[in-house]
Design a protein around this motif. Structure first.
Motif, short mmCIF file in Angstrom:
data_model
loop_
_atom_site.label_atom_id
_atom_site.label_comp_id
_atom_site.label_asym_id
_atom_site.label_seq_id
_atom_site.Cartn_x
_atom_site.Cartn_y
_atom_site.Cartn_z
N ALA A 17 -23.87 22.57 -32.82
CA ALA A 17 -24.81 23.45 -33.50
C ALA A 17 -24.31 24.88 -33.32
O ALA A 17 -23.58 25.18 -32.38
N MET A 18 -24.73 25.76 -34.22
CA MET A 18 -24.34 27.16 -34.09
C MET A 18 -25.04 27.78 -32.89
O MET A 18 -26.19 27.46 -32.60
N CYS A 19 -24.35 28.64 -32.22
CA CYS A 19 -24.88 29.35 -31.05
C CYS A 19 -26.03 30.26 -31.50
O CYS A 19 -25.89 30.99 -32.48
N SER A 20 -27.14 30.21 -30.78
CA SER A 20 -28.29 31.04 -31.17
C SER A 20 -28.11 32.50 -30.77
O SER A 20 -28.70 33.39 -31.37
N ALA A 21 -27.29 32.76 -29.77
CA ALA A 21 -27.09 34.14 -29.31
C ALA A 21 -26.24 34.94 -30.31
O ALA A 21 -26.58 36.08 -30.65
N CYS A 22 -25.15 34.35 -30.78
CA CYS A 22 -24.25 35.08 -31.69
C CYS A 22 -24.36 34.60 -33.13
O CYS A 22 -23.68 35.12 -34.01
N ARG A 23 -25.19 33.59 -33.37
CA ARG A 23 -25.38 33.01 -34.71
C ARG A 23 -24.08 32.53 -35.33
O ARG A 23 -23.82 32.71 -36.52
N GLY A 24 -23.20 31.94 -34.49
CA GLY A 24 -21.96 31.37 -34.97
C GLY A 24 -20.84 32.36 -35.18
O GLY A 24 -19.76 31.99 -35.64
N ARG A 25 -21.03 33.62 -34.84
CA ARG A 25 -20.00 34.64 -35.07
C ARG A 25 -19.00 34.74 -33.93
O ARG A 25 -17.97 35.39 -34.06
N PRO A 36 -17.17 39.34 -26.64
CA PRO A 36 -17.17 37.88 -26.79
C PRO A 36 -18.49 37.30 -26.29
O PRO A 36 -19.01 37.74 -25.27
N CYS A 37 -19.03 36.35 -27.01
CA CYS A 37 -20.31 35.73 -26.63
C CYS A 37 -20.11 34.87 -25.39
O CYS A 37 -19.26 33.98 -25.38
N ALA A 38 -20.89 35.11 -24.36
CA ALA A 38 -20.77 34.37 -23.11
C ALA A 38 -21.48 33.02 -23.17
O ALA A 38 -21.13 32.10 -22.44
N TRP A 45 -20.05 27.84 -31.24
CA TRP A 45 -20.60 26.48 -31.28
C TRP A 45 -21.07 26.05 -29.89
O TRP A 45 -20.43 26.36 -28.89
N VAL A 46 -22.18 25.33 -29.86
CA VAL A 46 -22.72 24.76 -28.62
C VAL A 46 -23.11 23.31 -28.88
O VAL A 46 -23.17 22.87 -30.04
#
Length: 106
Positions: A17-25, A36-38, A45-46
């Motif tokens: 699923a797309m990461c909710s913190a970065c919304r897939g960016r 970078p999203c941690a 992706w998560v």
């Protein structure tokens, strides 16, 4: 007989699923620049079940599975459509008309 030790014969497919913190960016906006999203290891992706980031070696394998499936879909969509019936006569030039144009007999 069920396998009890050693690696699996086939890699398990994990739903992503797309990461909710970065919304897939894969990056989040810092004060002055993007970072970078941690939460997703900068992948975007998560795991869909847990919402946790996957280890990098597992993530690479899962993204490869998704890429292969997407390439297969693109290949299927690019396949030419074979026409049947009277429509075929209108789509291809039979060079029987005036000046070598298409003649349908209408």
């Amino acid at each position: 007989m069920k396998k009890s030790h050693g690696p699996a014969f086939r890699s398990a497919r994990i739903e992503l699923a797309m990461c909710s913190a970065c919304r897939g960016r894969a990056v989040v906006q810092g004060v002055f620049h993007e970072l970078p999203c941690a939460q997703c290891n900068a992948s975007g992706w998560v795991s869909a079940e847990t919402g946790q980031a996957l280890p990098l070696d597992v993530l690479v394998t899962q993204l490869s599975f998704r890429l292969q499936a997407t390439q297969h879909q693109i290949k299927q969509l690019r396949r030419p459509v074979l026409m049947n019936g009277p429509a075929v006569q209108y789509e291809h030039n039979n060079r029987r008309g005036a000046g070598g144009s298409n003649y349908t007999g209408d």
